[in-house]
Design an enzyme around this catalytic site. Structure first.
Site, PDB file in Angstrom:
ATOM      1  N   LYS A 206       0.842  -1.201   0.012  1.00  0.00           N
ATOM      2  CA  LYS A 206       0.064   0.137  -0.021  1.00  0.00           C
ATOM      3  C   LYS A 206       0.860   1.332  -0.151  1.00  0.00           C
ATOM      4  O   LYS A 206       0.772   2.156  -0.810  1.00  0.00           O
ATOM      5  CB  LYS A 206      -0.860  -0.031   1.202  1.00  0.00           C
ATOM      6  N   GLU A 212      10.250  -5.555   4.013  1.00  0.00           N
ATOM      7  CA  GLU A 212      10.544  -7.004   3.337  1.00  0.00           C
ATOM      8  C   GLU A 212      10.149  -6.875   1.771  1.00  0.00           C
ATOM      9  O   GLU A 212      10.684  -7.430   0.973  1.00  0.00           O
ATOM     10  CB  GLU A 212       9.668  -7.804   4.115  1.00  0.00           C
ATOM     11  N   GLY A 267      -5.082  -5.057   5.299  1.00  0.00           N
ATOM     12  CA  GLY A 267      -4.484  -5.965   4.638  1.00  0.00           C
ATOM     13  C   GLY A 267      -5.091  -7.394   4.672  1.00  0.00           C
ATOM     14  O   GLY A 267      -5.288  -8.002   3.562  1.00  0.00           O
ATOM     15  N   ARG A 268      -5.698  -7.765   5.897  1.00  0.00           N
ATOM     16  CA  ARG A 268      -6.311  -9.260   5.750  1.00  0.00           C
ATOM     17  C   ARG A 268      -7.516  -9.396   5.488  1.00  0.00           C
ATOM     18  O   ARG A 268      -7.960 -10.525   5.253  1.00  0.00           O
ATOM     19  CB  ARG A 268      -6.002  -9.840   7.148  1.00  0.00           C
ATOM     20  N   GLU A 353      -4.836 -11.539  14.053  1.00  0.00           N
ATOM     21  CA  GLU A 353      -4.302 -10.157  13.594  1.00  0.00           C
ATOM     22  C   GLU A 353      -5.595  -9.278  14.102  1.00  0.00           C
ATOM     23  O   GLU A 353      -5.179  -8.187  14.576  1.00  0.00           O
ATOM     24  CB  GLU A 353      -3.851 -10.159  12.358  1.00  0.00           C
ATOM     25  N   HIS A 384      -3.609 -38.172  11.249  1.00  0.00           N
ATOM     26  CA  HIS A 384      -2.192 -39.094  11.418  1.00  0.00           C
ATOM     27  C   HIS A 384      -1.376 -38.259  12.168  1.00  0.00           C
ATOM     28  O   HIS A 384       0.031 -38.706  12.519  1.00  0.00           O
ATOM     29  CB  HIS A 384      -1.776 -39.716  10.350  1.00  0.00           C
ATOM     30  N   LYS A 512       8.617  -4.181  13.925  1.00  0.00           N
ATOM     31  CA  LYS A 512       9.181  -3.413  13.008  1.00  0.00           C
ATOM     32  C   LYS A 512      10.200  -2.272  13.364  1.00  0.00           C
ATOM     33  O   LYS A 512      11.074  -2.150  12.729  1.00  0.00           O
ATOM     34  CB  LYS A 512       8.053  -2.788  11.917  1.00  0.00           C
TER      35      LYS A 512
END
Length: 547
Positions: A206, A212, A267-268, A353, A384, A512
Site C-alpha cells: 500500500k 520486506e 490487509g487481511r 491479527e 495422523h 518493525k
C-alpha cells in the site's frame, strides 16, 4: 461503552455453564432426534452443521442475548453504512464495498466509494484480459507465462490461498509464484524457475515502503535488469498494487499499471481489492467476479438475517462459548481438500491479527480471553498427527471440519473415503468410546481379563469434543467467496462482543520499529544502542561471526 462482564447475559451464561458443563452430547442426540435439523444452516452453496457442540436451546438463546446486549446488530449496520468503526486509525471498514455487487451507495466522508471501487475493478479486468489473451508481451515480444507476486501478510496470504484453492480454474499457461519471506532463499528459489522474458512481477504494498516487500522487489528488479539490461523495459514486467504513485514511479513502474486500494481496506481483508490482482490474472475476470458474488451473498445474509439464523453470528457465538466459558484457548481449521491446505494459515492471520488484542475500544484492559490460537492442517494429514490430542488430550479444542460434497477428482473411491473420514471424525469427537464399549471390543478379540483391564483406560475416549461441519456443495469461486466472508464476519462479531478493535494491528509495528534500529547496528550504519543483555549478546554473536 458496554463491557462484556457487565452484561446481564454474561453472568447468566456462567450459571448456565455450571449447570450444563458435564452434559454429554451423546445423550443430547439420544434425547432429541431433531437436534441436527434444528442446528443446521444453509447459505448459498454452504451448509453448516453445528449440532455437534456442547449447546442446547437455552445456551443458544443466552448467547443470542449476549450478542444483542453487546450491540452486534447496531455494529453490523455501522460497518455497512461506512461509519469509522476503526477508532484508533479513524477509518471506515469497508471490505464489504469491494464486493458490493448491487452497487448501492456506500458513503465515507460524504463521498460514495463505489465509483472508485468499480473503476479499479474494471482496470484490473482489462489488464487481466491483456495478459491472459497474450496481447501483453514482454521485452522480447513473448507472452507472460509466470506471475510472481511479491507482498507480505494480507498482500500474500489471500491471493496465495485463493489461487491454490481454485487451481482447477486457473489459466493453463499461467504459473503463479508468491514471495513474502525476506529470507533470500524463497525469492532465489522462485527466480531459478522463471525466465525474465516471460515473467510478470506484481509488487503489492500500500505504502510501497514495507521493508520486506521492497527488499524482495529491488532484488527481483536487479535480477531482471541483469538479463534485460534496459531500465525502460521494467514497465513491461513490473506492475504495482499501491497508493504511493511517487515511489512506484521511482521504482520504474508505469503508474498507468498501478492499481489502487484504500485505507478503509485492511490487509487481511484485502483479497477482494487490487491485492487480488494475481487471483484475477490466474482465474480470469469472470471467476473473480463470481468470487465477489459469493462474498456479497454472505454479506447480504449477514446484514439481513435475524441473529438466530445468521451463519457468521452463530459460528461466532459458539466460539465465544468455548473461549470464554470452557477456556478453549485454541481452534483448529481442518479442510478435507488438498487444494485448501493454505486455508488454515489464511484464517490464522484473519482471526489472530484482528482479535489478538488486550484492551477494549476505550483503552481499558480486557478481563477475559479474546482471540484463540488458530491452527490446522488438511484433515486427513491431521488425523495422523494432532487429532490424537483432539480425541484424548486434556484440552477443549473446537474444530471446523471443511469439505466439498462434489468430487474434486475422477479417481474412483477417493472422495468417498475422504468424506467418510470427515463424517466419522465428527461422530467420534462427539460420541467418544465408553469403558464398557472398549471392554466389549477387547473381549471380542479374545484377550484375557487382566490384559483387558490394563487396556481399557487407554482405549477409552471421553468424547463430548466439539466440531462444526462446514460443507460446500462444490469448491468453486462463488463458494470460496462465501466461505471467506463467513470467517471475516465471524471474526468481526467476536471482536464486537469482546469490545475490541478488530481492524488495527499495532502489535505488528513494534517489532518493525526495533528491527530498523538493530538492522543499522548489524550493517555497521550506526553504533550499538542500549538493549537488554540478551539482545546485545545476540548482536555481538552475529558481528563476531561475520567479521
Amino acid at each position: 461503552m458496554k463491557y462484556l462482564h457487565d452484561l446481564p447475559s454474561w453472568s447468566k451464561l456462567w450459571k448456565h455453564f455450571d449447570q450444563t458443563k458435564t452434559d454429554h452430547m451423546r445423550a443430547m442426540f439420544e434425547q432429541d432426534p431433531k437436534r441436527a435439523e434444528r442446528y443446521w444452516l444453509q447459505v448459498g452453496g454452504l451448509t453448516l452443521d453445528y449440532s455437534k457442540n456442547r449447546i442446547n436451546d437455552e445456551t443458544v438463546s443466552l448467547l443470542l442475548d449476549l450478542a444483542r446486549e453487546a450491540g452486534v446488530p447496531e455494529r453490523i449496520k455501522q460497518m455497512f453504512h461506512g461509519e469509522k468503526i476503526n477508532l484508533t486509525e479513524d477509518r471506515a471498514v469497508l471490505h464489504i464495498a469491494l464486493r458490493n455487487r448491487t452497487n448501492s451507495p456506500i458513503v465515507v466522508d460524504g463521498e460514495d466509494v463505489m465509483p472508485k471501487v468499480n473503476h479499479v475493478l474494471r482496470r484490473m479486468g482489462e489488464f487481466a484480459h491483456e495478459v491472459r489473451s497474450g496481447n501483453w508481451l514482454g521485452y522480447t515480444n513473448q507472452v507472460i507465462t509466470d506471475v510472481v507476486n511479491i507482498g507480505i501478510g494480507g498482500s500474500d496470504l489471500g491471493p496465495l490461498m485463493m489461487c491454490t484453492a481454485l487451481k482447477q480454474y486457473g489459466h493453463p499457461r499461467m504459473r503463479m509464484h508468491f514471495v513474502s519471506n525476506v529470507d533470500g532463499s524463497q525469492l532465489r528459489d522462485v527466480l531459478e524457475k522463471v525466465h525474465p522474458e516471460t515473467t510478470l512481477f506484481i509488487i503489492a504494498s500500500k505504502t510501497f515502503t514495507t521493508q520486506e516487500t521492497l527488499t524482495n522487489a529491488l532484488t527481483a528488479r536487479e535480477w531482471f535488469l541483469a538479463h534485460a539490461g534496459d531500465e525502460s523495459v521494467v514497465a513491461k514486467h513490473f506492475v504495482a498494487v499501491s497508493s504511493n504513485k511517487k515511489a512506484v514511479s521511482e521504482f520504474g513502474i508505469d503508474t498507468a499499471n498501478m492499481f489502487e486500494f484504500w485505507d478503509w481496506v485492511g490487509g487481511r481483508y484485502s483479497l477482494w481489492s487490487a491485492i487480488g490482482l494475481p487471483i484475477m490474472l490466474f482465474l480470469g475476470e469472470e471467476n473473480f467476479i463470481e468470487m465477489l458474488n459469493g462474498a456479497h451473498l454472505m454479506d447480504q445474509h449477514f446484514y439481513n438475517t435475524p441473529l438466530e439464523r445468521n451463519m457468521p453470528v452463530i459460528l461466532a457465538l459458539i466460539g465465544i462459548w468455548y473461549i470464554n466459558y470452557y477456556g478453549g484457548g485454541s481452534h483448529v481449521i481442518a479442510p478435507y481438500d488438498q487444494h485448501l491446505h493454505r486455508l488454515p494459515k489464511f484464517i490464522q492471520q484473519l482471526d489472530m491479527e484482528s482479535n489478538g488484542k488486550q484492551v477494549t475500544l476505550d483503552g481499558q484492559a480486557v478481563k477475559y480471553e479474546t482471540s484463540p490460537v488458530i491452527w490446522g492442517e488438511t484433515g486427513i494429514n491431521g488425523q495422523h498427527a494432532f487429532f490424537q490430542l483432539l480425541h484424548q488430550g486434556t484440552h477443549i479444542t473446537p474444530i471446523d471440519l471443511i469439505a466439498s460434497l462434489e468430487k474434486r477428482s475422477n479417481l474412483r473411491g477417493h472422495h468417498e473415503i475422504l468424506l467418510a473420514n470427515v463424517f466419522a471424525q465428527a461422530e467420534a469427537f462427539m460420541r467418544g468410546k465408553t469403558p464398557e464399549e472398549a471392554r466389549a471390543e477387547l473381549q471380542a478379540q479374545g484377550l484375557d481379563e487382566a490384559r483387558i483391564e490394563e487396556l481399557v483406560p487407554h482405549k477409552t475416549f471421553s468424547g463430548n469434543r466439539p466440531a462444526n461441519l462446514i460443507l460446500m456443495d462444490k469448491v468453486n469461486p462463488r463458494n470460496m467467496g462465501s466461505l471467506i466472508a463467513l470467517y471475516e464476519h465471524k471474526t468481526f462479531v467476536q471482536g464486537t462482543i469482546w469490545g475490541i478493535n478488530s481492524f488495527d494491528q499495532w502489535g505488528v509495528e513494534l517489532g518493525k520499529q526495533l528491527a530498523k534500529t538493530i538492522l543499522a547496528e548489524l550493517t555497521g550504519e550506526s553504533e550499538l544502542q542500549k538493549h537488554d543483555s540478551s539482545t546485545e549478546r545476540l548482536i555481538h554473536l552475529y558481528l563476531n561471526t561475520n567479521k
